[in-house]
Design a protein around this motif. Sequence first.
Motif, PDB file in Angstrom:
ATOM      1  N   MET A   1       2.898   9.094  13.128  1.00 17.24           N
ATOM      2  CA  MET A   1       2.834   8.542  14.486  1.00 17.24           C
ATOM      3  C   MET A   1       2.274   9.566  15.462  1.00 17.24           C
ATOM      4  N   THR A   2       2.716  10.809  15.322  1.00 21.25           N
ATOM      5  CA  THR A   2       2.234  11.872  16.212  1.00 21.25           C
ATOM      6  C   THR A   2       0.755  12.142  15.992  1.00 21.25           C
ATOM      7  N   ALA A   3       0.345  12.099  14.736  1.00 24.22           N
ATOM      8  CA  ALA A   3      -1.055  12.399  14.399  1.00 24.22           C
ATOM      9  C   ALA A   3      -1.986  11.259  14.770  1.00 24.22           C
ATOM     10  N   LYS A   4      -1.415  10.064  14.994  1.00 27.23           N
ATOM     11  CA  LYS A   4      -2.221   8.870  15.260  1.00 27.23           C
ATOM     12  C   LYS A   4      -3.262   8.667  14.157  1.00 27.23           C
ATOM     13  N   LYS A   5      -2.801   8.934  12.936  1.00 31.80           N
ATOM     14  CA  LYS A   5      -3.653   8.786  11.760  1.00 31.80           C
ATOM     15  C   LYS A   5      -2.957   7.807  10.827  1.00 31.80           C
ATOM     16  N   LYS A   6      -3.750   7.000  10.126  1.00 34.29           N
ATOM     17  CA  LYS A   6      -3.160   5.993   9.249  1.00 34.29           C
ATOM     18  C   LYS A   6      -3.703   6.124   7.822  1.00 34.29           C
ATOM     19  N   PRO A   7      -3.356   7.213   7.152  1.00 30.55           N
ATOM     20  CA  PRO A   7      -3.723   7.306   5.737  1.00 30.55           C
ATOM     21  C   PRO A   7      -2.924   6.289   4.925  1.00 30.55           C
ATOM     22  N   HIS A   8      -3.434   5.953   3.783  1.00 37.15           N
ATOM     23  CA  HIS A   8      -2.721   5.052   2.886  1.00 37.15           C
ATOM     24  C   HIS A   8      -1.549   5.815   2.270  1.00 37.15           C
ATOM     25  N   VAL A   9      -0.324   5.362   2.524  1.00 37.71           N
ATOM     26  CA  VAL A   9       0.871   6.024   2.005  1.00 37.71           C
ATOM     27  C   VAL A   9       1.346   5.302   0.753  1.00 37.71           C
ATOM     28  N   LEU A  10       1.450   6.038  -0.351  1.00 41.11           N
ATOM     29  CA  LEU A  10       1.934   5.497  -1.616  1.00 41.11           C
ATOM     30  C   LEU A  10       3.299   6.124  -1.894  1.00 41.11           C
ATOM     31  N   PHE A  11       4.325   5.316  -1.750  1.00 42.35           N
ATOM     32  CA  PHE A  11       5.708   5.785  -1.809  1.00 42.35           C
ATOM     33  C   PHE A  11       6.264   5.625  -3.214  1.00 42.35           C
ATOM     34  N   ALA A  12       6.705   6.729  -3.817  1.00 39.11           N
ATOM     35  CA  ALA A  12       7.200   6.696  -5.191  1.00 39.11           C
ATOM     36  C   ALA A  12       8.625   6.187  -5.246  1.00 39.11           C
ATOM     37  N   SER A  13       8.800   5.039  -5.897  1.00 41.37           N
ATOM     38  CA  SER A  13      10.123   4.515  -6.173  1.00 41.37           C
ATOM     39  C   SER A  13      10.238   4.346  -7.691  1.00 41.37           C
ATOM     40  N   THR A  14      11.074   3.457  -8.140  1.00 38.89           N
ATOM     41  CA  THR A  14      11.335   3.320  -9.563  1.00 38.89           C
ATOM     42  C   THR A  14      11.501   1.859  -9.944  1.00 38.89           C
ATOM     43  N   THR A  15      11.222   1.553 -11.200  1.00 39.35           N
ATOM     44  CA  THR A  15      11.432   0.190 -11.695  1.00 39.35           C
ATOM     45  C   THR A  15      12.912  -0.177 -11.684  1.00 39.35           C
ATOM     46  N   HIS A  16      13.783   0.831 -11.547  1.00 37.39           N
ATOM     47  CA  HIS A  16      15.226   0.595 -11.488  1.00 37.39           C
ATOM     48  C   HIS A  16      15.727   0.571 -10.036  1.00 37.39           C
ATOM     49  N   GLU A  17      14.851   0.274  -9.114  1.00 38.60           N
ATOM     50  CA  GLU A  17      15.164   0.362  -7.689  1.00 38.60           C
ATOM     51  C   GLU A  17      16.367  -0.488  -7.280  1.00 38.60           C
ATOM     52  N   ALA A  18      16.621  -1.571  -7.985  1.00 40.54           N
ATOM     53  CA  ALA A  18      17.699  -2.486  -7.597  1.00 40.54           C
ATOM     54  C   ALA A  18      19.087  -1.963  -7.949  1.00 40.54           C
ATOM     55  N   LYS A  19      19.191  -0.867  -8.686  1.00 40.82           N
ATOM     56  CA  LYS A  19      20.498  -0.345  -9.075  1.00 40.82           C
ATOM     57  C   LYS A  19      21.319   0.055  -7.851  1.00 40.82           C
ATOM     58  N   LYS A  20      22.624  -0.016  -7.995  1.00 38.55           N
ATOM     59  CA  LYS A  20      23.520   0.303  -6.890  1.00 38.55           C
ATOM     60  C   LYS A  20      23.955   1.765  -6.970  1.00 38.55           C
ATOM     61  N   SER A  21      23.161   2.626  -6.396  1.00 43.13           N
ATOM     62  CA  SER A  21      23.498   4.050  -6.303  1.00 43.13           C
ATOM     63  C   SER A  21      22.866   4.580  -5.032  1.00 43.13           C
ATOM     64  N   PRO A  22      23.353   5.689  -4.485  1.00 42.94           N
ATOM     65  CA  PRO A  22      22.763   6.248  -3.267  1.00 42.94           C
ATOM     66  C   PRO A  22      21.270   6.563  -3.433  1.00 42.94           C
ATOM     67  N   TYR A  23      20.891   7.045  -4.615  1.00 49.03           N
ATOM     68  CA  TYR A  23      19.476   7.358  -4.846  1.00 49.03           C
ATOM     69  C   TYR A  23      18.623   6.096  -4.739  1.00 49.03           C
ATOM     70  N   HIS A  24      19.018   5.041  -5.445  1.00 54.31           N
ATOM     71  CA  HIS A  24      18.226   3.814  -5.428  1.00 54.31           C
ATOM     72  C   HIS A  24      18.267   3.146  -4.054  1.00 54.31           C
ATOM     73  N   ALA A  25      19.385   3.297  -3.357  1.00 51.55           N
ATOM     74  CA  ALA A  25      19.454   2.770  -1.984  1.00 51.55           C
ATOM     75  C   ALA A  25      18.460   3.487  -1.080  1.00 51.55           C
ATOM     76  N   SER A  26      18.310   4.801  -1.292  1.00 55.25           N
ATOM     77  CA  SER A  26      17.356   5.559  -0.469  1.00 55.25           C
ATOM     78  C   SER A  26      15.922   5.110  -0.737  1.00 55.25           C
TER      79      SER A  26
END
Length: 264
Positions: free
Chosen positions: A109-134
């Motif tokens: 937001m500060t840079a006023k630049k819009k690069p394509h952001v590719l956010f690494a998550s996991t195929t197990h994202e739906a699991k109920k743990s603090p890591y997967h919630a993050s």
Amino acid sequence: MLLKMKIGNRYLTNYLKINHLKIMTVLKIGITGADGFIGRNLREYLAKEPEVEVIPCGKEEFNDPKQLRDFAVACDKIFHFAAISRHPDGQHMYDVNMDLVCRLIKALMTAKKKPHVLFASTTHEAKKSPYHASKRDGRDLLNDWAERTSGLHTCLLLPNTFGPYGKPHYNSVVATFCYKVANGEEPQIMIDAPVQLIYVRELCRRLLKFSRGMLPGRTFTPPHQYEVKVSKIRDLLLEFKDGEKPKRDDAFAVDLYETYQSYL
């Protein structure tokens, strides 16, 4: 005459190649968490690509808003791998991962630049743990940023990944078993279930291909390469320890052997 024509064609080909290199566009790819398992492998993989400039981002940049803003300005695409995936205090892990996403968004937001952001998550994202919630909540924050700014965000739902530089007792069962066998310990199997895996170099190849091509939507899930039981991983590693080498036609064994060698 024929000889001259061949020489001329050769020089013409070389001339076209040189001038193509001069005019080609360099893709500037930023990597947060560039010293982590996948980040380090992706950094080394991209460094061999002539049309790619790799821009790493570590703790120093995240702790300095100006440096993080400059990082955002410099990138065409950003692979966001920076996160912790294991910690005895689940709330601390969640807070750290969310803070990293918030800092990155603030820098964008500060840079006023819009690069394509590719956010690494996991195929197990739906699991109920603090890591997967993050991972779920971090994805939502980046989706919100993309909608408010017309930015581009893709969530990478990554399968279990193995390869060199994997941290034992942290990244994968393969990393733990390789470490144990290399250090004369016996790997213990808790549940002998099949595990879906992808070799890290193949993952890097697919991530680069995806980042250069068309975007199918909000998420991208690289398909896994292998599905093997935990006992097979252990048995192969014990064979490697005894001096056996993998068969060339067994792709998984070859990749596992290369991984094991990195722990010796």
